[in-house]
Design a protein around this motif. Structure first.
Motif: not given
Lengths: 241, 556
Positions: A39, A43, A46-47, B170, B174, B177, B181, B215-216, B219-220, B222-223, B226-227, B230, B249, B253
């Motif tokens: 799992l 993640t 997907l990250f 962020f 986690f 997540i 999980l 869980v699914l 993370p999106v 998160g990124i 993060l972007m 940055v 965009l 996201f």
């Protein structure tokens, strides 16, 4: 799955020390651990997927940038790094097998090789990055290519039989995506080093046996994913033109 | 013949202690691996966040008392509403029910000793606390004025504490997540003998569906954050149109996570309501299987509708059409739940204890919140209503009217189990009534304001909106009073409450079979799985206030 009526919590004598108190059987613990790490890998995928979407978006909006920029990446270094990671995945898989067969020396040796490959990858990546930064091939508004970058670009173009150019084309979007994706991958390599180091320390203390090797297995799966992401990054960045 | 089976003795510890007093000292809480203690710590954390977010809400409403603002200047007002939204969403609504009630109840309902990964569970709580501190740092270092959505390009240009806030979000992501999980693995691997998927309580179904989204989707986010981080630090240009990037965009996201996130919020609330409906109607949930499936359906459909937040952001009309259609389809599983809860009460033996008050209020407000969502999901109407108070009111009916009510309902339901005390029923019902009245007084006028064109987030407004704004502000203070009465009543009960029996409500699920409060390892023996929501073996004992489990007369 089920507890037997005699399995009370005050009496742990039927529990081996590596079996956590809240699991009834080693199988349950192993299955839970395995499911958990898979799992977690989902993640992770997907990250990274956000960055792959960004890649697709910019590639479809600025195809010429991606075509030109791939000339500026060092395919040899990329290929060597691919080989290094593939080797490390092999030794990691071997390490898991060694843990299962209780081959203590083999486990430690293979973990050391994996660790060495991980460091090797980072060293090569460091040389790639420092050269790029040196000639000003940077991200976003930091984009400032030097004349050296232009001459290297023209050499590569000539070698590929393409006409050379007078002015460096603007490739900053590509390098934004490049640094983001390879940088995040690099961070994952660093985290992998931490995880492998932890497993190595536990291996020296003889924590693993044929019934309990979950930590080696989980770290191995994570490491394969890190490897796999690079397997996608290498052609997408370096090879496709 | 009926024989009473007393499980209290079975599930007591030989030293007479329970999870609350097994060990003492602050360190025994900070380093605990016990899911129940972690649940209690979450409960404290999310309640403090609720009060903090509520304080900002009251400040926002005070400011809007007069058309030009009553209290502060406009940029301070921007920070108030951003902090209200960010604190509520990230620190209360998302972690509230799964973190506090899920952690406490889920392993108990499975007859398990703990979640699958207790250390990760504790780590997740630490991450949450750490992320929460980032938000408080944001507060101290000059606020945040982007709204909770962090839309580019403004978030990149804003000089407020966007960096620490995105970092906080962020880290919180986690935490979310790892919680998800843990719950997925626990549900798959820790079920007791005889409990198949369709003998699981619906609370577990709801938490499980939530965990899938956590869980699914997280993370999106998160990124994305993060972007953004940055981009703001280094001028990356991915979301910057001036550099060939695309701010839309970012919206894609962001909503790819944040729309599913609204189901991270509502599914646990629905999960709680299913339990309350079953216990207080003394019936199995009508259409149990469909209600279980509808949780999963909502989780999956939820991933396909993010574009309805962007009807006016310049996506193509065809994309809008598809997103609109998918959005309407998600109302089907939601309606299945509502109709099945109603049918559960039909010919049930309904008891109006405090948790049931909250559950009934939930039904009204979720229906209003859900139906007004249909207006916003249809493209034509949305162009008129987009970014108005209509939207604000719609999602508050869901987030507060539904989720906060379910949260309070659940807390009042499991409170006796958690702490071994009964709260004062009169003050609890009074609080529920105050919250209900206050909430509707606050937000119903906002539907009217929105449909007349009052835009959201604005610091000032046209004088003709003054009356409705003032009604709304009065409502907000009644709502705040209600929340205060509820929280004080619960805390008071810790000191002055009557000792709670093992099963004060006649709940049929496994958490009621352990001692009150539960012992450290939950059960001395894994309980036997009984048919789901079968209340026939439970009989009320007037003397003890407990629902004793009796053995059904043998058929022979």
């Amino acid at each position: 799955m089920s507890a037997t009526a005699t399995n009370t919590h005050d009496e742990h004598h039927d529990h081996p020390e590596w079996l956590a108190h809240h699991f009834d059987t080693p199988e349950q613990q192993f299955e839970a651990g395995k499911f958990g790490i898979w799992l977690f890998l989902v993640t992770e995928v997907l990250f990274f997927s956000g960055l792959f979407c960004a890649y697709i978006y910019f590639r479809s909006h600025h195809p010429e940038m991606f075509k030109n920029a791939s000339f500026l990446l060092d395919t040899n270094m990329g290929a060597i790094n691919t080989a290094v990671l593939l080797l490390s995945s092999f030794t990691m898989a071997t390490a898991v097998r060694m843990a299962q067969t209780e081959n203590q020396k083999g486990l430690i040796l293979n973990l050391w090789i994996t660790l060495a490959c991980a460091f090797g990858f980072l060293v090569i990546k460091f040389f790639e990055y420092s050269h790029k930064l040196h000639v000003g091939l940077k991200w976003g508004d930091a984009w400032s290519p030097t004349p050296q970058a232009l001459s290297e670009f023209n050499e590569k173009l000539a070698a590929a039989g393409q006409p050379t150019v007078e002015v460096m084309p603007d490739l900053h979007n590509f390098f934004s995506v490049y640094y983001c994706m390879t940088g995040l991958h690099g961070i994952h390599v660093v985290l992998g080093i931490v995880a492998i180091g932890w497993v190595l320390a536990r291996a020296y203390r003889g924590h693993f046996n044929r019934y309990y090797f979950t930590a080696v297995d989980a770290t191995g799966l994570y490491w394969h994913l890190v490897d796999l992401i690079w397997i996608f990054l290498f052609p997408l960045m370096y090879l496709i033109r | 013949m009926e024989t009473t089976i007393d499980h209290t003795a079975d599930n007591a510890q030989s030293d007479g202690k329970n999870y609350l007093n097994q060990t003492s000292g602050i360190l025994s809480w900070i380093f605990t691996l016990d899911h129940k203690r972690i649940g209690v710590m979450y409960l404290v954390g999310v309640t403090l966040s609720l009060l903090l977010g509520g304080l900002f809400a009251l400040l926002v409403r005070l400011q809007l008392w007069s058309p030009d603002g009553l209290l502060v200047d406009n940029s301070t007002y921007n920070q108030f509403f951003t902090l209200h939204g960010a604190v509520m969403v990230f620190l209360f609504v998302i972690p509230g029910i799964p973190g506090a009630l899920g952690n406490f109840v889920l392993p108990l309902m499975l007859g398990a000793k703990d979640v699958a990964f207790p250390k990760i569970n504790l780590f997740s709580f630490w991450l949450w606390s750490f992320g929460a501190i980032f938000f408080i740092v944001t507060l101290a270092t000059g606020g945040l004025d982007t709204g909770w959505t962090f839309y580019t390009p403004y978030s990149v240009q804003s000089s407020t504490a966007v960096l620490s806030a995105t970092m906080g979000a962020f880290i919180l992501g986690f935490s979310s997540i790892f919680t998800g999980l843990n719950f997925i693995v626990t549900t798959h691997r820790m079920r007791p003998k005889g409990m198949g998927w369709f003998q699981m309580p619906l609370f577990i179904w709801g938490i499980y569906a939530t965990a899938i989204i956590q869980v699914l989707a997280t993370p999106v986010l998160g990124i994305t954050l993060l972007m953004l981080f940055v981009e703001k630090q280094t001028g990356l240009g991915i979301f910057d149109a001036a550099q060939g990037g695309d701010p839309v965009l970012f919206q894609h996201f962001f909503w790819f996570y944040s729309h599913p996130a609204v189901y991270i919020m509502i599914l646990p609330a629905m999960a709680v309501i299913s339990e309350l409906m079953a216990t207080f109607s003394r019936k199995i949930i009508f259409g149990y299987t469909l209600v279980a499936y509808s949780s999963i359906a909502i989780a999956l459909f939820g991933f396909l509708v993010w574009g309805h937040h962007m009807f006016t952001s310049g996506q193509s009309a065809w994309a809008g059409l598809v997103f609109s259609t998918l959005t309407f389809s998600i109302s089907i599983p939601s309606a299945i739940k509502v109709f099945n809860w109603l049918s559960t009460m039909y010919k049930g033996s309904v008891r109006l204890d405090t948790p049931m008050w909250y559950a009934l209020a939930f039904l009204f407000m979720f229906t209003i919140g859900g139906l007004t969502g249909m207006f916003l999901g249809s493209m034509g109407a949305d162009v008129h209503l987009h970014d108005t108070y209509f939207v604000v009111s719609h999602f508050h009916y869901v987030m507060v009217g539904s989720i906060m009510f379910a949260f309070f309902g659940g807390v009042h339901y499991w409170w006796p189990k958690m702490f071994g005390v009964m709260y004062n029923k009169f003050s609890a019902k009074l609080a529920c009534a105050l919250i209900f009245i206050g909430f509707n007084t606050t937000f119903f006028p906002q539907f009217m304001l929105g449909s007349r064109g009052m835009p959201r987030r604005y610091a000032s407004y046209l004088p003709e909106f003054t009356e409705l704004h003032q009604v709304s502000t009065v409502g907000a203070f009644i709502l705040g009073l209600g929340v205060a009465v509820a929280v004080i009543g619960l805390i008071w009960s810790l000191f002055a409450g009557k000792k709670a029996p093992q099963n004060p409500w006649g709940g049929s699920t496994m958490e009621w079979e352990t001692a009150t409060p539960p012992i450290t390892f939950n059960f001395n023996e894994t309980p036997v799985t009984k048919p789901i929501y079968d209340h026939s073996g439970l009989v009320y004992n007037e003397a003890t206030g407990n629902w004793d489990r009796v053995e059904a007369p043998s058929e022979a």
